[in-house]
Design a protein around this motif. Structure first.
Motif, PDB file in Angstrom:
ATOM      1  N   THR A   1      71.422  43.259  70.206  1.00  0.00           N
ATOM      2  CA  THR A   1      71.009  42.181  71.631  1.00  0.00           C
ATOM      3  C   THR A   1      70.124  41.078  71.089  1.00  0.00           C
ATOM      4  N   ILE A   2      69.244  41.269  70.111  1.00  0.00           N
ATOM      5  CA  ILE A   2      68.837  39.713  70.038  1.00  0.00           C
ATOM      6  C   ILE A   2      69.630  38.434  69.659  1.00  0.00           C
ATOM      7  N   VAL A   3      70.774  38.849  68.937  1.00  0.00           N
ATOM      8  CA  VAL A   3      71.768  38.048  68.627  1.00  0.00           C
ATOM      9  C   VAL A   3      72.204  37.358  69.545  1.00  0.00           C
ATOM     10  N   TYR A   4      72.467  38.281  70.619  1.00  0.00           N
ATOM     11  CA  TYR A   4      73.712  38.470  71.580  1.00  0.00           C
ATOM     12  C   TYR A   4      73.129  36.948  72.329  1.00  0.00           C
ATOM     13  N   GLU A   5      71.732  37.217  73.090  1.00  0.00           N
ATOM     14  CA  GLU A   5      71.086  37.171  73.812  1.00  0.00           C
ATOM     15  C   GLU A   5      70.527  35.539  73.160  1.00  0.00           C
ATOM     16  N   TYR A   6      70.650  35.202  72.025  1.00  0.00           N
ATOM     17  CA  TYR A   6      70.338  34.078  71.259  1.00  0.00           C
ATOM     18  C   TYR A   6      71.558  32.835  70.955  1.00  0.00           C
ATOM     19  N   GLN A   7      72.290  33.409  71.092  1.00  0.00           N
ATOM     20  CA  GLN A   7      74.074  32.748  71.749  1.00  0.00           C
ATOM     21  C   GLN A   7      74.230  32.335  73.045  1.00  0.00           C
ATOM     22  N   ARG A   8      73.371  33.586  73.541  1.00  0.00           N
ATOM     23  CA  ARG A   8      73.550  32.574  75.135  1.00  0.00           C
ATOM     24  C   ARG A   8      73.157  32.026  75.557  1.00  0.00           C
ATOM     25  N   GLY A   9      71.547  31.797  74.631  1.00  0.00           N
ATOM     26  CA  GLY A   9      70.687  30.793  75.177  1.00  0.00           C
ATOM     27  C   GLY A   9      71.945  29.082  74.527  1.00  0.00           C
ATOM     28  N   PHE A  10      71.830  29.815  73.233  1.00  0.00           N
ATOM     29  CA  PHE A  10      72.613  28.257  72.463  1.00  0.00           C
ATOM     30  C   PHE A  10      73.999  27.804  73.439  1.00  0.00           C
ATOM     31  N   ASN A  11      74.764  28.880  73.574  1.00  0.00           N
ATOM     32  CA  ASN A  11      75.843  28.395  74.124  1.00  0.00           C
ATOM     33  C   ASN A  11      75.663  27.369  76.008  1.00  0.00           C
ATOM     34  N   ILE A  12      74.735  28.065  76.625  1.00  0.00           N
ATOM     35  CA  ILE A  12      74.542  27.906  77.850  1.00  0.00           C
ATOM     36  C   ILE A  12      73.987  26.613  77.389  1.00  0.00           C
ATOM     37  N   LEU A  13      72.944  26.292  76.510  1.00  0.00           N
ATOM     38  CA  LEU A  13      72.556  24.953  76.223  1.00  0.00           C
ATOM     39  C   LEU A  13      73.638  23.213  75.914  1.00  0.00           C
ATOM     40  N   ALA A  14      74.269  24.063  74.722  1.00  0.00           N
ATOM     41  CA  ALA A  14      75.612  23.638  74.275  1.00  0.00           C
ATOM     42  C   ALA A  14      76.736  22.597  75.336  1.00  0.00           C
ATOM     43  N   ARG A  15      76.891  23.998  75.911  1.00  0.00           N
ATOM     44  CA  ARG A  15      77.938  23.434  76.614  1.00  0.00           C
ATOM     45  C   ARG A  15      77.658  22.219  77.900  1.00  0.00           C
ATOM     46  N   LYS A  16      76.223  21.945  78.076  1.00  0.00           N
ATOM     47  CA  LYS A  16      75.491  21.084  78.862  1.00  0.00           C
ATOM     48  C   LYS A  16      75.372  19.918  78.445  1.00  0.00           C
ATOM     49  N   GLY A  17      75.605  19.363  76.968  1.00  0.00           N
ATOM     50  CA  GLY A  17      75.493  18.729  75.993  1.00  0.00           C
ATOM     51  C   GLY A  17      74.886  18.240  75.235  1.00  0.00           C
ATOM     52  N   PHE A  18      73.700  19.194  74.861  1.00  0.00           N
ATOM     53  CA  PHE A  18      72.052  19.518  74.252  1.00  0.00           C
ATOM     54  C   PHE A  18      72.657  19.980  72.916  1.00  0.00           C
ATOM     55  N   PRO A  19      72.799  18.772  71.968  1.00  0.00           N
ATOM     56  CA  PRO A  19      73.295  19.281  70.722  1.00  0.00           C
ATOM     57  C   PRO A  19      72.118  20.133  69.396  1.00  0.00           C
ATOM     58  N   SER A  20      70.373  19.317  70.121  1.00  0.00           N
ATOM     59  CA  SER A  20      70.507  19.580  69.049  1.00  0.00           C
ATOM     60  C   SER A  20      69.514  21.033  69.420  1.00  0.00           C
ATOM     61  N   CYS A  21      69.395  22.020  70.960  1.00  0.00           N
ATOM     62  CA  CYS A  21      69.534  23.092  71.118  1.00  0.00           C
ATOM     63  C   CYS A  21      70.388  24.537  69.485  1.00  0.00           C
ATOM     64  N   ASP A  22      70.546  23.509  68.361  1.00  0.00           N
ATOM     65  CA  ASP A  22      70.742  24.494  68.010  1.00  0.00           C
ATOM     66  C   ASP A  22      69.609  24.477  66.800  1.00  0.00           C
ATOM     67  N   ILE A  23      68.388  24.015  67.310  1.00  0.00           N
ATOM     68  CA  ILE A  23      67.431  24.294  66.417  1.00  0.00           C
ATOM     69  C   ILE A  23      66.408  25.606  67.382  1.00  0.00           C
ATOM     70  N   LEU A  24      65.747  26.676  67.064  1.00  0.00           N
ATOM     71  CA  LEU A  24      65.020  27.573  68.100  1.00  0.00           C
ATOM     72  C   LEU A  24      63.867  27.480  67.864  1.00  0.00           C
TER      73      LEU A  24
END
Length: 256
Positions: free
Chosen positions: A66-89
């Protein structure tokens, strides 16, 4: 946008803002995607602050999937919006202290910044449990204020150790934001005891974060933005560079 971005434009050094996708544009208290993009254009870096900012008390009831799923959702949304630094949590609340969160972060992000630590990081640090040094009014009953002398001492430790430090603060917590009286040049006016002069309405200090455009925040017993400026200038005077999280990651851990 009203306080920190003008400061980094003036000093010409970057700052990172860790955002929660489910909060972006959700009400007047949170920036929109257009505003976040403007901050990036003006020198900010965008990190991921989880998908929905779960509190630490919720984590023990969740499994790793569940935690991985939520982390991935957060990353995917920001990545699609064009924020490359979102791979740092940046972990939310006290979740940075849970081993399950560190393990989950490894499956989505290239590193993670935990809730505390107040130590200097180096290339031997656990990159999924990087320590941060909190410099704002702490969210505790003790309400520990940011002490500029302590901050300077921490900068000196960083200089001696040759490592790197992550400064962390909030500008959006209305519990600790207050308007203060300023002169014509925007400098705060102080009471006889040395504390900033607060603005009042109906006998109560003004601390409504819905109002934008004011320059100074009263945080604990300090005037926040001017002290942040002084800390940054002190670090630069000691030869400490102020860099993006992406640059620091590449410097100490290598890779992209």
């Amino acid at each position: 946008m009203a306080d920190v971005v003008p400061l980094i434009e003036d000093i010409k050094k970057p700052i990172a803002s860790a955002v929660v996708p489910t909060r972006i544009g959700s009400d007047v208290n949170y920036m929109t995607y257009d505003q976040i993009a403007e901050c990036v254009d003006r020198g900010a870096e965008i990190l991921c602050h989880t998908y929905n900012h779960r509190e630490g008390s919720e984590i023990p009831s969740l499994d790793e999937e569940t935690i991985v799923y939520e982390y991935q959702r957060g990353f995917n949304i920001l990545a699609r919006k064009g924020f490359p630094s979102c791979d740092i949590l940046v972990y939310s609340s006290s979740t940075g202290n849970y081993e399950i969160c560190h393990k989950s972060a490894e499956k989505v992000f290239k590193c993670g910044i935990k809730i505390g630590g107040s130590v200097v990081n180096n290339q031997n640090s656990n990159k999924y449990a990087l320590a941060r040094y909190r410099i704002d009014y702490a969210s505790t009953e003790e309400r520990t204020d940011w002490n500029l002398d302590d901050m300077k001492a921490f900068i000196d430790d960083c200089v001696r150790s040759g490592g790197w430090m992550i400064w962390m603060f909030h500008t959006s917590n209305s519990k600790y934001l207050h308007r203060v009286v300023c002169d014509d040049q925007g400098n705060p006016i102080f009471e006889s005891d040395g504390s900033p002069m607060l603005m009042y309405e109906s006998g109560q200090p003004v601390y409504d974060r819905n109002e934008v455009g004011f320059m100074y925040h009263h945080v604990g017993d300090v005037v926040y933005i001017p002290m942040l400026r002084e800390a940054m200038e002190y670090a630069l005077s000691k030869g400490v560079d102020i860099v993006t999280a992406q640059y620091a990651y590449k410097k100490y851990f290598g890779g992209n």
